[in-house]
Design a protein around this motif. Structure first.
Motif, PDB file in Angstrom:
ATOM      1  N   UNK A   1      -6.539  -0.598  -6.802  1.00  0.00           N
ATOM      2  CA  UNK A   1      -6.645   0.691  -6.116  1.00  0.00           C
ATOM      3  C   UNK A   1      -7.130   0.497  -4.679  1.00  0.00           C
ATOM      4  N   UNK A   2      -8.134  -0.344  -4.489  1.00  0.00           N
ATOM      5  CA  UNK A   2      -8.679  -0.591  -3.150  1.00  0.00           C
ATOM      6  C   UNK A   2      -7.648  -1.262  -2.241  1.00  0.00           C
ATOM      7  N   UNK A   3      -6.742  -2.020  -2.843  1.00  0.00           N
ATOM      8  CA  UNK A   3      -5.697  -2.682  -2.067  1.00  0.00           C
ATOM      9  C   UNK A   3      -4.535  -1.753  -1.731  1.00  0.00           C
ATOM     10  N   UNK A   4      -4.607  -0.503  -2.215  1.00  0.00           N
ATOM     11  CA  UNK A   4      -3.617   0.488  -1.818  1.00  0.00           C
ATOM     12  C   UNK A   4      -2.565   0.833  -2.841  1.00  0.00           C
ATOM     13  N   UNK A   5      -2.715   0.383  -4.085  1.00  0.00           N
ATOM     14  CA  UNK A   5      -1.724   0.725  -5.110  1.00  0.00           C
ATOM     15  C   UNK A   5      -1.577   2.241  -5.218  1.00  0.00           C
ATOM     16  N   UNK A   6      -0.371   2.674  -5.401  1.00  0.00           N
ATOM     17  CA  UNK A   6      -0.107   4.123  -5.504  1.00  0.00           C
ATOM     18  C   UNK A   6      -0.624   4.704  -6.806  1.00  0.00           C
ATOM     19  N   UNK A   7      -0.521   3.902  -7.874  1.00  0.00           N
ATOM     20  CA  UNK A   7      -0.987   4.340  -9.196  1.00  0.00           C
ATOM     21  C   UNK A   7      -1.420   3.110  -9.974  1.00  0.00           C
ATOM     22  N   UNK A   8      -2.549   3.222 -10.693  1.00  0.00           N
ATOM     23  CA  UNK A   8      -3.045   2.123 -11.519  1.00  0.00           C
ATOM     24  C   UNK A   8      -3.347   2.672 -12.906  1.00  0.00           C
TER      25      UNK A   8
ATOM     26  N   UNK B   1       0.818  -1.219   0.000  1.00  0.00           N
ATOM     27  CA  UNK B   1       0.000   0.000   0.000  1.00  0.00           C
ATOM     28  C   UNK B   1       0.851   1.268   0.000  1.00  0.00           C
ATOM     29  N   UNK B   2       0.469   2.191  -0.882  1.00  0.00           N
ATOM     30  CA  UNK B   2       1.146   3.472  -0.989  1.00  0.00           C
ATOM     31  C   UNK B   2       2.413   3.451  -1.795  1.00  0.00           C
ATOM     32  N   UNK B   3       2.820   2.268  -2.285  1.00  0.00           N
ATOM     33  CA  UNK B   3       4.101   2.180  -2.994  1.00  0.00           C
ATOM     34  C   UNK B   3       3.992   1.544  -4.377  1.00  0.00           C
ATOM     35  N   UNK B   4       3.192   0.497  -4.516  1.00  0.00           N
ATOM     36  CA  UNK B   4       3.190  -0.314  -5.742  1.00  0.00           C
ATOM     37  C   UNK B   4       2.404   0.357  -6.860  1.00  0.00           C
ATOM     38  N   UNK B   5       2.991   0.334  -8.054  1.00  0.00           N
ATOM     39  CA  UNK B   5       2.293   0.810  -9.250  1.00  0.00           C
ATOM     40  C   UNK B   5       1.874  -0.394 -10.088  1.00  0.00           C
ATOM     41  N   UNK B   6       0.699  -0.285 -10.739  1.00  0.00           N
ATOM     42  CA  UNK B   6       0.088  -1.424 -11.420  1.00  0.00           C
ATOM     43  C   UNK B   6      -0.395  -0.998 -12.793  1.00  0.00           C
TER      44      UNK B   6
END
Length: 312
Positions: A49-56, A29-34
């Motif tokens: 996004x709900x799992x905390x991805x920084x950018x999707x 959360x807050x770090x991973x981009x997807x």
């Protein structure tokens, strides 16, 4: 717009839960981009996004992209960006930590997932990044129930002293989406063997071929072959279309024989399957079977090809 197709995806709770579980294992959360490639209505991207991805980043080339855009707005998913093109068309794409693409069909490779994820690994994924799914394993097993074959032989029973064998040949050179029970399959399906494995992202060869064989412990009449796949999303999380797996919107495939093969105990059958897939030409499938006697001598051979199943 084929929204009904997308409804079947949304309704597939087994599929959705597996993808959610896979994303949860790789998103910090807050770090991973997807990057969600082939985003459809946006469900998988929204999960990320709900799992905390920084950018999707959601790539979708079909008209359903308008639905994805509206769905993103409705959910207030400000970390999501929808890009209305195929990922392979994107020039200088941003690199991400995770690429996810649920572009699997009843025949696993029919939506060109090999080419898509080979390109994604080269141009979209950061070094050390994760591709979901990681691998696809393809399985095949002889069909010993005659019901599926009899369904295709209707041409011979039309009556009126007519010969419709040309149409019957076309029917048998086709592949059919079907659901199999254990009793339909050799050894209840436990005899299934893997004929091909694709490591997605690393394997760029969309032309696949493999062969497997069975030596029978008891006499059987073989009417064709059943096919299914298992996708390893991330270690410990899989999706399968096998008859004994939790039911999804996908089913198995039936590869018929032109004539049933009658095997005695200790005789064997070898099947070869091949496919080639591309965005331009679609998916082409071919299969052959060889019946060997107890001494290993060939008794009969049949070769079928999806290209022969089309009306010229």
């Amino acid at each position: 717009m084929r929204i009904e197709y997308h409804r079947t995806l949304i309704a597939d709770r087994v599929r959705n839960q597996a993808l959610h579980d896979a994303l949860r294992r790789v998103i910090t959360p807050g770090a991973t981009t997807v990057a969600d490639i082939g985003a459809g209505t946006g469900l998988i991207g929204l999960m990320a996004a709900k799992l905390g991805a920084r950018e999707v980043i959601l790539y979708e080339a079909a008209e359903v992209v308008a639905v994805a855009e509206e769905t993103i707005r409705a959910n207030g998913a400000t970390v999501c960006e929808v890009i209305p093109c195929h990922s392979a068309e994107m020039e200088d794409p941003p690199r991400v930590d995770v690429v996810v693409s649920e572009t699997l069909g009843n025949y696993a490779l029919e939506e060109n997932i090999i080419d898509t994820l080979a390109d994604a690994r080269l141009r979209h994924l950061k070094d050390g990044g994760v591709i979901i799914p990681a691998r696809v394993h393809q399985f095949v097993v002889p069909v010993i129930s005659d019901g599926f074959y009899r369904e295709l032989m209707v041409w011979d029973g039309v009556g009126f002293d007519l010969d419709l064998s040309a149409a019957r040949t076309l029917s048998l050179n086709n592949v059919y989406v079907r659901s199999f029970a254990a009793d339909d399959l050799l050894d209840g399906g436990k005899a299934a063997k893997e004929w091909d494995t694709v490591t997605l992202g690393s394997d760029a060869n969309s032309a696949r071929e493999g062969e497997v064989s069975w030596t029978l412990a008891a006499p059987h009449r073989i009417y064709g072959f059943a096919y299914w796949w298992q996708a390893e999303l991330v270690p410990g999380v899989t999706l399968s279309t096998a008859p004994d797996a939790p039911r999804t919107h996908w089913e198995q495939l039936y590869f018929p024989l032109e004539t049933p093969m009658v095997l005695e105990a200790s005789e064997s059958v070898l099947v070869t399957l091949s496919s080639r897939s591309s965005e331009e030409a679609g998916t082409h499938l071919a299969w052959s079977a060889v019946h060997f006697d107890r001494d290993g001598a060939s008794k009969a051979r049949q070769s079928l090809d999806l290209d022969k199943g089309w009306i010229p």
